[in-house]
Motif scaffolding. Structure first.
Motif, PDB file in Angstrom:
ATOM      1  N   CYS A  45       0.850  -1.198   0.000  1.00  0.00           N
ATOM      2  CA  CYS A  45       0.000   0.000   0.000  1.00  0.00           C
ATOM      3  C   CYS A  45       0.884   1.247   0.000  1.00  0.00           C
ATOM      4  CB  CYS A  45      -0.900   0.039   1.228  1.00  0.00           C
ATOM      5  SG  CYS A  45      -1.890  -1.428   1.492  1.00  0.00           S
ATOM      6  N   TRP A  46       1.881   1.186   0.892  1.00  0.00           N
ATOM      7  CA  TRP A  46       2.717   2.358   1.124  1.00  0.00           C
ATOM      8  C   TRP A  46       3.555   2.690  -0.104  1.00  0.00           C
ATOM      9  CZ3 TRP A  46       1.655   5.764   4.500  1.00  0.00           C
ATOM     10  CH2 TRP A  46       2.593   6.728   4.872  1.00  0.00           C
ATOM     11  N   GLY A  47       3.931   1.676  -0.859  1.00  0.00           N
ATOM     12  CA  GLY A  47       4.735   1.888  -2.056  1.00  0.00           C
ATOM     13  C   GLY A  47       4.127   2.935  -2.955  1.00  0.00           C
ATOM     14  N   CYS A  48       2.816   2.913  -3.130  1.00  0.00           N
ATOM     15  CA  CYS A  48       2.148   3.941  -3.932  1.00  0.00           C
ATOM     16  C   CYS A  48       1.751   5.125  -3.066  1.00  0.00           C
ATOM     17  CB  CYS A  48       0.893   3.368  -4.588  1.00  0.00           C
ATOM     18  SG  CYS A  48       1.243   2.054  -5.765  1.00  0.00           S
ATOM     19  N   HIS A  49       1.209   4.806  -1.882  1.00  0.00           N
ATOM     20  CA  HIS A  49       0.562   5.873  -1.108  1.00  0.00           C
ATOM     21  C   HIS A  49       1.529   6.894  -0.543  1.00  0.00           C
ATOM     22  CE1 HIS A  49      -3.812   5.387  -0.873  1.00  0.00           C
ATOM     23  NE2 HIS A  49      -3.572   4.123  -1.205  1.00  0.00           N
ATOM     24  N   GLN A  50       2.790   6.529  -0.376  1.00  0.00           N
ATOM     25  CA  GLN A  50       3.721   7.520   0.162  1.00  0.00           C
ATOM     26  C   GLN A  50       3.967   8.635  -0.843  1.00  0.00           C
ATOM     27  OE1 GLN A  50       7.618   5.978   0.838  1.00  0.00           O
ATOM     28  NE2 GLN A  50       7.666   4.814  -1.053  1.00  0.00           N
ATOM     29  N   GLN A  51       3.636   8.377  -2.123  1.00  0.00           N
ATOM     30  CA  GLN A  51       3.833   9.401  -3.141  1.00  0.00           C
ATOM     31  C   GLN A  51       2.574  10.223  -3.376  1.00  0.00           C
ATOM     32  OE1 GLN A  51       5.485   7.390  -6.622  1.00  0.00           O
ATOM     33  NE2 GLN A  51       6.292   5.852  -5.221  1.00  0.00           N
ATOM     34  N   ILE A  52       1.539   9.913  -2.589  1.00  0.00           N
ATOM     35  CA  ILE A  52       0.263  10.607  -2.790  1.00  0.00           C
ATOM     36  C   ILE A  52       0.051  11.560  -1.616  1.00  0.00           C
ATOM     37  CG2 ILE A  52      -2.222  10.302  -3.040  1.00  0.00           C
ATOM     38  CD1 ILE A  52      -1.561   7.480  -4.117  1.00  0.00           C
ATOM     39  N   ALA A  53      -0.100  12.824  -1.907  1.00  0.00           N
ATOM     40  CA  ALA A  53      -0.182  13.849  -0.858  1.00  0.00           C
ATOM     41  C   ALA A  53      -1.375  13.598   0.061  1.00  0.00           C
ATOM     42  CB  ALA A  53      -0.295  15.229  -1.491  1.00  0.00           C
ATOM     43  N   LYS A  54      -2.462  13.086  -0.530  1.00  0.00           N
ATOM     44  CA  LYS A  54      -3.696  12.899   0.232  1.00  0.00           C
ATOM     45  C   LYS A  54      -3.523  11.887   1.363  1.00  0.00           C
ATOM     46  CE  LYS A  54      -8.561  12.728  -1.034  1.00  0.00           C
ATOM     47  NZ  LYS A  54      -9.508  12.187  -2.008  1.00  0.00           N
ATOM     48  N   THR A  55      -2.540  11.010   1.225  1.00  0.00           N
ATOM     49  CA  THR A  55      -2.319   9.995   2.245  1.00  0.00           C
ATOM     50  C   THR A  55      -2.099  10.627   3.613  1.00  0.00           C
ATOM     51  OG1 THR A  55      -1.293   8.648   0.538  1.00  0.00           O
ATOM     52  CG2 THR A  55      -0.916   7.968   2.811  1.00  0.00           C
ATOM     53  N   GLN A  56      -1.459  11.784   3.648  1.00  0.00           N
ATOM     54  CA  GLN A  56      -1.145  12.420   4.921  1.00  0.00           C
ATOM     55  C   GLN A  56      -2.333  13.167   5.510  1.00  0.00           C
ATOM     56  OE1 GLN A  56       1.523  11.767   6.504  1.00  0.00           O
ATOM     57  NE2 GLN A  56       2.549  10.722   4.819  1.00  0.00           N
ATOM     58  N   THR A  57      -3.344  13.458   4.718  1.00  0.00           N
ATOM     59  CA  THR A  57      -4.432  14.298   5.214  1.00  0.00           C
ATOM     60  C   THR A  57      -5.739  13.547   5.376  1.00  0.00           C
ATOM     61  OG1 THR A  57      -4.876  14.939   2.923  1.00  0.00           O
ATOM     62  CG2 THR A  57      -3.461  16.404   4.209  1.00  0.00           C
ATOM     63  N   SER A  58      -5.946  12.501   4.563  1.00  0.00           N
ATOM     64  CA  SER A  58      -7.257  11.859   4.537  1.00  0.00           C
ATOM     65  C   SER A  58      -7.545  11.120   5.843  1.00  0.00           C
ATOM     66  CB  SER A  58      -7.308  10.871   3.371  1.00  0.00           C
ATOM     67  OG  SER A  58      -8.447  10.054   3.501  1.00  0.00           O
ATOM     68  N   ASP A  59      -8.794  11.255   6.317  1.00  0.00           N
ATOM     69  CA  ASP A  59      -9.231  10.530   7.518  1.00  0.00           C
ATOM     70  C   ASP A  59      -9.342   9.033   7.240  1.00  0.00           C
ATOM     71  OD1 ASP A  59      -9.295  12.625   9.158  1.00  0.00           O
ATOM     72  OD2 ASP A  59     -11.441  13.050   8.955  1.00  0.00           O
TER      73      ASP A  59
END
Lengths: 250, 185
Positions: B80-94
């Motif tokens: 999951c993290w492999g893609c999601h760490q490059q997505i800004a929304k990962t840090q903000t989304s509930d």
């Protein structure tokens, strides 16, 4: 949607050649029981404990039989004789099952034991002349009921069903290994080669006394050994057409 | 006391009471069995399959085992993290908070398997994929569902109906595909 189904042509057991076979060389067997241990590991066979063993409920798919000749003290041991399901072509266990739980596999030519069909009448074990079937008298494999096996439960083979109480079981000729080898061969677009895989007992045997393979292919090692003049079939006179050949008197 | 109770049970009112009690016990049991067959435990994260499929992620990217072995596999959070760490929304989304928390604490997701067969059935994905089946033939169209669910009951009749159909008129194939030992051992 239904398609036209062709019912396979009925053949007498005597006309069937068998597919998988085994040869046990009793002259090489040292009675070390490595096959018994390997079989138990491979096929998730439980140990039943002291009390049930005393009732004669020990569970093995292969056992090493030994016999004596003469009276004490002039006793002479005969060869050790590993005894396992003979995968009879004309099996006495099959027609007595009321639930069709022990059926003959049309594709692999083996005697199957379908655990989810078995209702535990134990007719098959009573009718087996080789006495190679074993019955789950209790939930031997359930760590909740037997806390002492919790660690053993970690080494279960995921390719083999863990049997529950009230189910009969027996040697399957390591059908999970057969399937695995066939699956690998098919994915590589070839046939299963002789000696590519073997059963757990044959793999563990330090004396190479056990050979496994296709007996319907004349060039395989197992079929050449099976047709040697030393070959003996146990209780052949019952007409069971066993697929295990014993070699002795070499 | 016991005698009076017995007489009351034998009276018409007593009979009706017994029947009502029996019916309610039976229906409770039936409801319990129904619920235990239906309800799945909640997934560790509300994973939207439709969104990921819509973004063009292949099934085999997260479930690569399906093409080469028995089990398709469920992804670890590293995937999951492999893609999601490059997505800004990962840090903000509930909705992605469980992923952030798990990544920070080093925990892993314990997914709830949806498509399951009993222990005595040995299903292998590889030959099914090799036979030209697609994931959605059995698991349904994942671009339409958010949380994965089974489109049908996976029982033996369902397996065999497809196996018989696939065998066509080929006798050898039919024997192999309907043999007990193909799945049960």
């Amino acid at each position: 949607m239904t398609t036209e189904l062709k019912i396979p042509e009925y053949k007498l057991a005597e006309e069937e050649s068998g597919k998988w076979g085994m040869v046990v060389d009793t002259d090489l067997c040292t009675g070390c029981q490595a096959c018994v241990a390997a079989c138990a590991m491979e096929n998730n066979i439980p140990y039943v404990g002291e009390e049930d063993a005393a009732y004669g409920r020990s569970m093995h798919w292969i056992r090493t039989e030994r016999f004596w000749e003469g009276e004490y003290p002039e006793v002479r041991m005969t060869d050790y004789q590993p005894m396992l399901c003979q995968q009879c072509g004309h099996a006495p266990c099959e027609p007595v099952c009321p639930a069709f739980a022990t059926v003959h596999s049309q594709s692999e030519k083996l005697n199957l034991q379908v655990y989810n069909r078995c209702v535990g009448t134990r007719y098959c074990a009573n009718n087996c002349p080789y006495q190679v079937r074993s019955f789950n008298w209790r939930d031997y494999q359930d760590p909740r009921l037997r806390p002492e096996i919790t660690i053993l439960a970690n080494q279960f083979n995921p390719d083999v069903t863990v049997r529950r109480r009230g189910v009969m079981e027996k040697c399957t000729f390591c059908i999970q290994r057969i399937h695995k080898a066939q699956d690998l061969a098919k994915s590589e677009g070839r046939e299963v080669e002789d000696g590519e895989f073997t059963t757990a007992c044959a793999q563990a045997c330090p004396a190479n006394a056990i050979t496994f393979g296709r007996i319907d292919h004349p060039e395989t090692l197992v079929s050449q050994l099976a047709h040697s003049s030393r070959g003996v079939h146990h209780l052949e006179e019952l007409g069971t057409l066993p697929r295990v050949t014993y070699l002795k008197g070499g | 006391m016991v005698r009076r109770l017995f007489e009351w049970v034998m009276s018409p009112m007593g009979w009706i009471a017994v029947v009502i009690v029996a019916l309610s016990v039976f229906s409770l049991a039936a409801f319990g069995i129904y619920r235990s067959q239906q309800a799945l435990k909640p997934q560790p994260i509300q994973f939207p399959h439709n969104l990921h499929v819509g973004l063009g992620v292949q099934c085999l990217y997260c479930h690569p085992g399906a093409a080469r072995g028995p089990s398709s596999g469920l992804p670890t959070i590293n995937k999951c993290w492999g893609c999601h760490q490059q997505i800004a929304k990962t840090q903000t989304s509930d909705k992605l908070k469980p992923l952030r928390d798990a990544m920070a604490s080093g925990a892993n997701f314990v997914w709830v398997p949806v498509a399951k067969v009993p222990d005595f059935v040995h299903f292998n994905h590889r030959p099914h994929i090799a036979a030209g089946l697609n994931c959605e033939n059995c698991h349904g169209d994942m671009s339409q569902v958010e949380i994965a669910e089974n489109p049908q009951v996976m029982n033996m009749g369902w397996c065999l109906s497809c196996h018989k159909e696939r065998a066509g008129g080929d006798e050898e194939k039919f024997i192999k595909l309907t043999d007990c030992g193909t799945c049960h051992y």
